[in-house]
Write a protein that holds these residues in place. Structure first.
Motif, PDB file in Angstrom:
ATOM      1  N   PRO A 188     -33.904 -18.191 134.327  1.00  0.00           N
ATOM      2  CA  PRO A 188     -35.224 -17.958 134.930  1.00  0.00           C
ATOM      3  C   PRO A 188     -35.098 -17.025 136.123  1.00  0.00           C
ATOM      4  CG  PRO A 188     -34.873 -20.293 134.512  1.00  0.00           C
ATOM      5  CD  PRO A 188     -33.561 -19.611 134.273  1.00  0.00           C
ATOM      6  N   ALA A 189     -35.993 -16.033 136.202  1.00  0.00           N
ATOM      7  CA  ALA A 189     -35.904 -15.060 137.282  1.00  0.00           C
ATOM      8  C   ALA A 189     -37.177 -15.017 138.111  1.00  0.00           C
ATOM      9  CB  ALA A 189     -35.625 -13.671 136.711  1.00  0.00           C
ATOM     10  N   GLY A 195     -27.345 -27.541 134.096  1.00  0.00           N
ATOM     11  CA  GLY A 195     -27.513 -26.100 134.271  1.00  0.00           C
ATOM     12  C   GLY A 195     -27.404 -25.712 135.730  1.00  0.00           C
ATOM     13  N   LEU A 196     -28.015 -26.517 136.557  1.00  0.00           N
ATOM     14  CA  LEU A 196     -27.983 -26.215 137.977  1.00  0.00           C
ATOM     15  C   LEU A 196     -26.569 -26.355 138.537  1.00  0.00           C
ATOM     16  CD1 LEU A 196     -29.744 -25.438 140.292  1.00  0.00           C
ATOM     17  CD2 LEU A 196     -30.231 -27.836 140.701  1.00  0.00           C
ATOM     18  N   LEU A 197     -25.897 -27.399 138.127  1.00  0.00           N
ATOM     19  CA  LEU A 197     -24.537 -27.591 138.632  1.00  0.00           C
ATOM     20  C   LEU A 197     -23.618 -26.469 138.151  1.00  0.00           C
ATOM     21  CD1 LEU A 197     -24.156 -31.458 138.418  1.00  0.00           C
ATOM     22  CD2 LEU A 197     -24.530 -30.052 140.434  1.00  0.00           C
ATOM     23  N   ASN A 198     -23.863 -25.999 136.906  1.00  0.00           N
ATOM     24  CA  ASN A 198     -23.098 -24.842 136.435  1.00  0.00           C
ATOM     25  C   ASN A 198     -23.350 -23.649 137.338  1.00  0.00           C
ATOM     26  OD1 ASN A 198     -22.009 -26.236 134.353  1.00  0.00           O
ATOM     27  ND2 ASN A 198     -23.481 -25.537 132.828  1.00  0.00           N
ATOM     28  N   VAL A 256     -32.575 -20.246 143.181  1.00  0.00           N
ATOM     29  CA  VAL A 256     -32.349 -21.071 141.987  1.00  0.00           C
ATOM     30  C   VAL A 256     -33.690 -21.629 141.527  1.00  0.00           C
ATOM     31  CG1 VAL A 256     -29.970 -21.711 142.555  1.00  0.00           C
ATOM     32  CG2 VAL A 256     -31.860 -23.153 143.360  1.00  0.00           C
ATOM     33  N   PRO A 257     -33.833 -21.856 140.212  1.00  0.00           N
ATOM     34  CA  PRO A 257     -35.163 -22.223 139.692  1.00  0.00           C
ATOM     35  C   PRO A 257     -35.620 -23.629 140.040  1.00  0.00           C
ATOM     36  CG  PRO A 257     -33.575 -22.040 137.903  1.00  0.00           C
ATOM     37  CD  PRO A 257     -32.879 -21.559 139.127  1.00  0.00           C
ATOM     38  N   GLU A 258     -34.708 -24.532 140.338  1.00  0.00           N
ATOM     39  CA  GLU A 258     -35.110 -25.886 140.723  1.00  0.00           C
ATOM     40  C   GLU A 258     -33.995 -26.529 141.531  1.00  0.00           C
ATOM     41  OE1 GLU A 258     -36.083 -27.706 136.975  1.00  0.00           O
ATOM     42  OE2 GLU A 258     -37.826 -26.381 136.870  1.00  0.00           O
ATOM     43  N   LEU A 259     -34.390 -27.309 142.517  1.00  0.00           N
ATOM     44  CA  LEU A 259     -33.422 -28.055 143.304  1.00  0.00           C
ATOM     45  C   LEU A 259     -33.278 -29.449 142.714  1.00  0.00           C
ATOM     46  CD1 LEU A 259     -33.162 -30.373 145.743  1.00  0.00           C
ATOM     47  CD2 LEU A 259     -31.620 -28.415 145.820  1.00  0.00           C
ATOM     48  N   SER A 260     -32.044 -29.861 142.467  1.00  0.00           N
ATOM     49  CA  SER A 260     -31.805 -31.215 141.983  1.00  0.00           C
ATOM     50  C   SER A 260     -30.746 -31.852 142.857  1.00  0.00           C
ATOM     51  CB  SER A 260     -31.350 -31.148 140.517  1.00  0.00           C
ATOM     52  OG  SER A 260     -31.095 -32.450 140.047  1.00  0.00           O
ATOM     53  N   GLU A 294     -39.477 -24.293 144.352  1.00  0.00           N
ATOM     54  CA  GLU A 294     -38.733 -23.103 143.943  1.00  0.00           C
ATOM     55  C   GLU A 294     -39.651 -22.164 143.138  1.00  0.00           C
ATOM     56  OE1 GLU A 294     -37.397 -26.205 143.878  1.00  0.00           O
ATOM     57  OE2 GLU A 294     -36.064 -25.810 145.566  1.00  0.00           O
ATOM     58  N   HIS A 295     -40.494 -22.729 142.294  1.00  0.00           N
ATOM     59  CA  HIS A 295     -41.431 -21.908 141.518  1.00  0.00           C
ATOM     60  C   HIS A 295     -42.454 -21.251 142.448  1.00  0.00           C
ATOM     61  CE1 HIS A 295     -40.708 -24.483 137.622  1.00  0.00           C
ATOM     62  NE2 HIS A 295     -39.591 -24.067 138.201  1.00  0.00           N
TER      63      HIS A 295
END
Ligand SMILES: [Cu+2]
Length: 521
Positions: free
Chosen positions: A392-393, A7-10, A243-247, A505-506
């Motif tokens: 997520p917003a 999802g993040l890469l998208n 972004v909602p999370e860093l990976s 991020e949260h």
């Protein structure tokens, strides 16, 4: 976690049309185990200053500045730009004794422009705020509120804050990191972090491995471009890049990618810190099979007894104190793995050595706090909100924004139960400043009934904490669709502190709330 890597890469792909997207590094092409594991230097005092608690007393004084730096994360990569406390990241390690206070001047010597994407729609990071701000929190420390690094107590480049750390607490691995409102995720990602050890005579008497046989392992992932620069991803919406999370694609240990460590066939003590923005680790130590090791301590110090493990789950913000015995692996090469991915290598020397250190069967008593001691039970929800596109917003605690009135006001020297109700699909590591606590239990429940009728309908029995969580904690995994209960003695100081999710991020997007310890009337 709800938003996986794909999802993040998208999101990254959408945010960066193909020609503009900096190519990501393929870490699979890099040689492994070509760099020795770096050990952060020990912080050096710069004289003494009068103690704020008693001006007749002189106490050690340190000055540490946040500054730009460059560092090679791997032999075959060009230097990476970071921000660090002192010349390297992680910053210097503080070695301190319980009951021996010290002062740190935390200086901001950063440039005036941020090199990572600030989201001005996030509370506290509006366009009228200076882009570069820092404030330092010593995670796990019992300090007065004026030295705790309140997220609004930031300073701009050229300014500094003088913080007083009494160290009146049990030995533990603490860690210092940036905590600035609205940009904390970017500042920590840039490299503003380091570790801080408190020790005492009781721990010394246990004869655990020490000196060169006791080492920090500070883990954090970063998303590196092909030229080894930090990439912080942005959302498809240029107006709100959060972004909602860093990976990341690279897991660094003490700042290196795929490092190796030469060890002797004997016991070592590894102080593991998960300093990642969002990544949970599932660590194992592989020879031919998964090797056994022992966890001897958690966030806030030693466990009652060593807990044998073959894998360790560690969430952002958590620490694990490990005893690893390499004596049965003479001449072998073991790898530390995160799930199936290699993180680092241990090269065990072949010759026999004498090991006089111990792994005592009893470490430090942790008396269980009885529920009957709690004078207050608070039901607190963890909330995620999505935008029209279903992404997520925003994240909140108890459906409350940062700047709403303080609702949690525990009385000094009282004990409370905090019941963390998590209807989301994410596990959130929840951290309370100032205090240490114990986990009572986790219990699966039915989120819809609670949301609509505020009824707690449980779907199974309460589960006690895992043996390696059954010590003093300051960060707890509040798992998805579970009710997680902690019991918290509020001791130390009155004043304004914070509690928050340690997925940075949260936290930046308002999964953080003030709380206030008040005096008994
Ligand atoms: Cu969270």
């Amino acid at each position: 976690m709800a938003t996986g890597k794909s999802g993040l890469l998208n999101a990254i792909a959408q945010a960066h049309p193909a020609p503009a997207m900096p190519p990501a590094l393929d870490v699979g092409t890099l040689a492994q185990f070509v760099d020795p594991l770096p050990i952060p230097e020990i912080a050096q005092r710069q004289g003494t200053r009068p103690s704020p608690a008693d001006p007749k007393l002189s106490i050690p004084f340190y000055r540490v500045q946040a500054q730009p730096t460059v560092s090679k994360v791997h032999r075959d990569l060009p230097p990476t730009r970071f921000w660090s406390f002192g010349p390297s990241t992680p910053g210097p390690t503080f070695e301190t004794r319980a009951g021996e206070p010290l002062l740190v001047e935390w200086a901001n010597a950063l440039p005036n422009e941020h090199f990572l994407p600030v989201d001005h729609t996030i509370h506290g990071a509006e366009a009228d705020k200076p882009a570069v701000r820092t404030v330092v929190h010593l995670h796990g420390a019992r300090t007065g509120p004026e030295s705790d690094g309140y997220p609004e107590d930031w300073v701009v480049p050229g300014k500094s804050s003088l913080y007083y750390y009494p160290n009146q607490q049990d030995p533990a691995m603490l860690w210092y990191h940036d905590h600035t409102l609205g940009i904390n995720r970017l500042n920590v990602y840039a490299g503003l972090l380091g570790s801080f050890f408190i020790r005492d005579g009781v721990e010394d008497a246990l004869n655990l491995p020490k000196g060169k046989y006791e080492l920090p392992l500070i883990l954090y992932d970063r998303l590196l471009t092909r030229d080894a620069q930090l990439l912080y991803p942005v959302s498809p919406d240029p107006q709100s890049p959060w972004v909602p999370e860093l990976s990341g694609n690279a897991i660094l240990v003490n700042g290196k990618l795929f490092p190796y460590l030469e060890v002797e066939p004997r016991k070592y003590r590894f102080r593991v810190l998960n300093a990642s923005n969002a990544r949970f680790y599932h660590l194992s130590l592989a020879n031919k099979n998964d090797a056994q090791f022992h966890q001897i301590g958690t966030d806030q110090g030693l466990l009652p007894a060593p807990v044998p493990l073959t894998s360790l789950e560690i969430a952002p913000g958590e620490r694990a104190d490990l005893s690893v015995d390499f004596s049965e692996h003479r001449g072998a090469q073991l790898v530390l793995k995160n799930d199936a991915f290699v993180v680092m290598q241990f090269r065990v020397s072949p010759g026999k050595v004498t090991d006089t250190s111990s792994l005592p069967p009893a470490l430090r008593p942790v008396p269980r706090i009885q529920e009957s001691q709690a004078v207050q039970t608070r039901l607190l929800t963890l909330n995620e909100y999505v935008n029209k596109a279903g992404n997520p917003a925003m994240m909140l605690l108890n459906a409350s924004h940062w700047n709403m009135p303080v609702t949690e006001k525990p009385v000094l020297e009282s004990t409370e139960i905090w019941t963390l109700i998590n209807p989301t699909n994410d596990s959130h590591p929840i951290h309370l400043h100032l205090v240490r606590f114990q986990i009572l239990d986790r219990q699966p429940y039915e989120p819809w009934l609670f949301q609509t009728r505020r009824q707690l309908h449980f779907l199974g029995p309460p589960q006690p904490p895992d043996p390696n969580e059954a010590g003093w904690k300051d960060t707890v995994r509040a798992d998805s669709r579970m009710v997680t209960r902690i019991i918290v003695p509020f001791t130390g100081y009155t004043g304004r502190y914070v509690w928050h999710c340690h997925i940075l991020e949260h936290e930046d997007n308002e999964m953080m709330r003030p709380y206030e310890v008040v005096a008994a009337v």
